[in-house]
Design a protein around this motif. Structure first.
Motif, PDB file in Angstrom:
ATOM      1  N   LEU A   8       0.611  -1.251  -0.043  1.00 19.71           N
ATOM      2  CA  LEU A   8       0.000   0.106  -0.053  1.00 19.71           C
ATOM      3  C   LEU A   8       0.956   1.247   0.022  1.00 19.71           C
ATOM      4  CD1 LEU A   8      -2.786   1.485   0.456  1.00 19.71           C
ATOM      5  CD2 LEU A   8      -2.331   1.389   2.997  1.00 19.71           C
ATOM      6  N   THR A   9       0.452   2.281  -0.739  1.00 14.84           N
ATOM      7  CA  THR A   9       1.029   3.631  -0.807  1.00 14.84           C
ATOM      8  C   THR A   9       0.062   4.635  -0.302  1.00 14.84           C
ATOM      9  OG1 THR A   9       0.640   4.499  -2.867  1.00 14.84           O
ATOM     10  CG2 THR A   9       2.288   2.865  -2.782  1.00 14.84           C
ATOM     11  N   GLY A  10       0.584   5.728   0.145  1.00 14.44           N
ATOM     12  CA  GLY A  10      -0.467   6.644   0.936  1.00 14.44           C
ATOM     13  C   GLY A  10      -0.991   6.293   2.229  1.00 14.44           C
ATOM     14  N   GLY A  11      -0.342   5.121   2.785  1.00 11.02           N
ATOM     15  CA  GLY A  11      -1.029   4.645   4.037  1.00 11.02           C
ATOM     16  C   GLY A  11      -0.744   5.628   5.339  1.00 11.02           C
ATOM     17  N   THR A  31       2.357  -4.302   3.663  1.00 14.32           N
ATOM     18  CA  THR A  31       3.399  -3.709   3.689  1.00 14.32           C
ATOM     19  C   THR A  31       3.176  -2.095   3.186  1.00 14.32           C
ATOM     20  OG1 THR A  31       4.768  -5.565   3.110  1.00 14.32           O
ATOM     21  CG2 THR A  31       5.866  -3.595   2.329  1.00 14.32           C
ATOM     22  N   VAL A  32       3.623  -1.187   3.837  1.00 13.51           N
ATOM     23  CA  VAL A  32       3.360   0.309   3.624  1.00 13.51           C
ATOM     24  C   VAL A  32       4.617   0.874   2.970  1.00 13.51           C
ATOM     25  CG1 VAL A  32       2.567   2.476   4.485  1.00 13.51           C
ATOM     26  CG2 VAL A  32       1.447   0.502   5.351  1.00 13.51           C
ATOM     27  N   LEU A  33       4.673   1.337   1.865  1.00 11.15           N
ATOM     28  CA  LEU A  33       5.571   2.367   1.461  1.00 11.15           C
ATOM     29  C   LEU A  33       5.349   3.695   1.935  1.00 11.15           C
ATOM     30  CD1 LEU A  33       5.851   0.667  -2.125  1.00 11.15           C
ATOM     31  CD2 LEU A  33       6.978   0.119  -0.055  1.00 11.15           C
ATOM     32  N   ALA A  34       6.208   4.377   2.874  1.00  7.16           N
ATOM     33  CA  ALA A  34       5.893   5.751   3.348  1.00  7.16           C
ATOM     34  C   ALA A  34       7.252   6.458   3.508  1.00  7.16           C
ATOM     35  CB  ALA A  34       5.257   5.494   4.614  1.00  7.16           C
ATOM     36  N   ARG A  35       6.856   7.708   3.018  1.00 10.62           N
ATOM     37  CA  ARG A  35       8.087   8.673   3.164  1.00 10.62           C
ATOM     38  C   ARG A  35       8.537   9.238   4.664  1.00 10.62           C
ATOM     39  NH1 ARG A  35       5.993  14.248   0.477  1.00 10.62           N
ATOM     40  NH2 ARG A  35       3.949  14.214   1.312  1.00 10.62           N
TER      41      ARG A  35
END
Ligand SMILES: NC(=O)c1ccc[n+]([C@@H]2O[C@H](COP(=O)([O-])OP(=O)(O)OC[C@H]3O[C@@H](n4cnc5c(N)ncnc54)[C@H](OP(=O)(O)O)[C@@H]3O)[C@@H](O)[C@H]2O)c1
Length: 252
Positions: A8-11, A31-35
């Motif tokens: 997931l992105t934007g989580g 799995t979250v992709l986060a900055r």
């Protein structure tokens, strides 16, 4: 969806955050992709951390997206939900070069690069979900690049569905949602104030998205009345733009 693995992105905010909570409620491994991974500390405290993996990644950086490959080796991905996105509600002339690039990169170009990185690890029948916008279907004065990038995302997802019949590809096209998106899109919050009453609730929308994944829908268009109105608009777009010009300047 119990026991499936989703990326997931934007989580960390808005709709993506609501989707993350819905997935964790359903015991999905996410799995979250986060900055900004620290934004998810409260979620870690609330849910079974076995089910949540967070990878730091700035989705404006092509290099960081390509580097993700090493994290997914030996994993199987059952679903990919791309909820990160941004837009600037301003005229074409007033967009800076950086704002233009950020809009297209995050909303469409880097979705494609990330999909390419994840593809070798996808299961046989994965769900790929892109959060688009109803703005993909109409001319957007003062949000041209946002609408343009979402129209491109729609086209890519529709083509992917044709090229990969074993994938379940779903586009979510939504009208305004009550999320922090608007703080960045229009810091005066004029648009957000004006349309406050008709904004969608992100938690309700997230549940609709999860149900639509389970039911293998290919499009989710909300609110429905807006989507129907836009279908009529598409019959005579240039005529309607000319005669109802104020409708196309609501982000000015
Ligand atoms: N809100 C609306 O009215 C509306 C209407 C139609 C469609 N949409 C679409 O819905 C989706 C979700 O938006 P939202 O309303 O939930 O907006 P939001 O609250 O602003 O959330 C945007 C998410 O994208 C992440 N993101 C932005 N830039 C990133 C980057 N460089 N690297 C990694 N993550 C990044 C943000 O991370 P941070 O937390 O680190 O900022 C945040 O998690 C977007 O695709 C948007 O275009 C929104």
């Amino acid at each position: 969806m119990i026991g499936k693995h989703y990326v997931l992105t934007g989580g960390t905010s808005g709709l993506g955050q609501s989707i993350l909570q819905s997935l964790l409620h359903k015991s999905v491994y996410v799995t979250v992709l986060a900055r900004n991974p620290e934004k998810l500390n409260y979620i870690k405290a609330q849910y079974d951390t076995n089910h949540l993996t967070i990878i730091k990644c700035d989705l404006q950086s092509q290099a960081q997206i390509l580097d993700l490959d090493m994290h997914f080796k030996h994993t199987k991905i059952d679903g990919f939900i791309y909820s990160s996105g941004l837009g600037y509600f301003k005229s074409i002339e007033n967009h800076t070069v950086t704002e233009m690039q950020e809009t297209y990169n995050l909303n469409v170009v880097h979705f494609n690069i990330l999909l390419k990185v994840l593809q070798p690890y996808l299961s046989k029948n994965p769900s790929i979900v892109g959060i688009g916008s109803q703005s993909a279907f109409l001319t957007q004065g003062y949000a041209a690049h946002y609408g343009g990038s979402k129209a491109a995302l729609n086209q890519v997802l529709n083509a992917l569905r044709i090229e990969k019949p074993n994938y379940h590809v779903m586009t979510v096209n939504t009208g305004p949602i009550a999320t922090p998106f608007h703080d960045k899109a229009d810091p005066t919050l004029k648009f957000a104030q004006k349309y406050k009453k008709m904004m969608l609730n992100p938690d309700v929308l997230a549940d609709q998205i999860i149900n639509s994944i389970i039911n293998k829908k290919i499009e989710l268009n909300e609110p429905k009345w807006m989507h129907i109105m836009l279908k009529f608009y598409q019959l005579l777009p240039r005529f309607i733009e000319k005669n109802f010009v104020s409708l196309f300047k609501n982000k000015a």
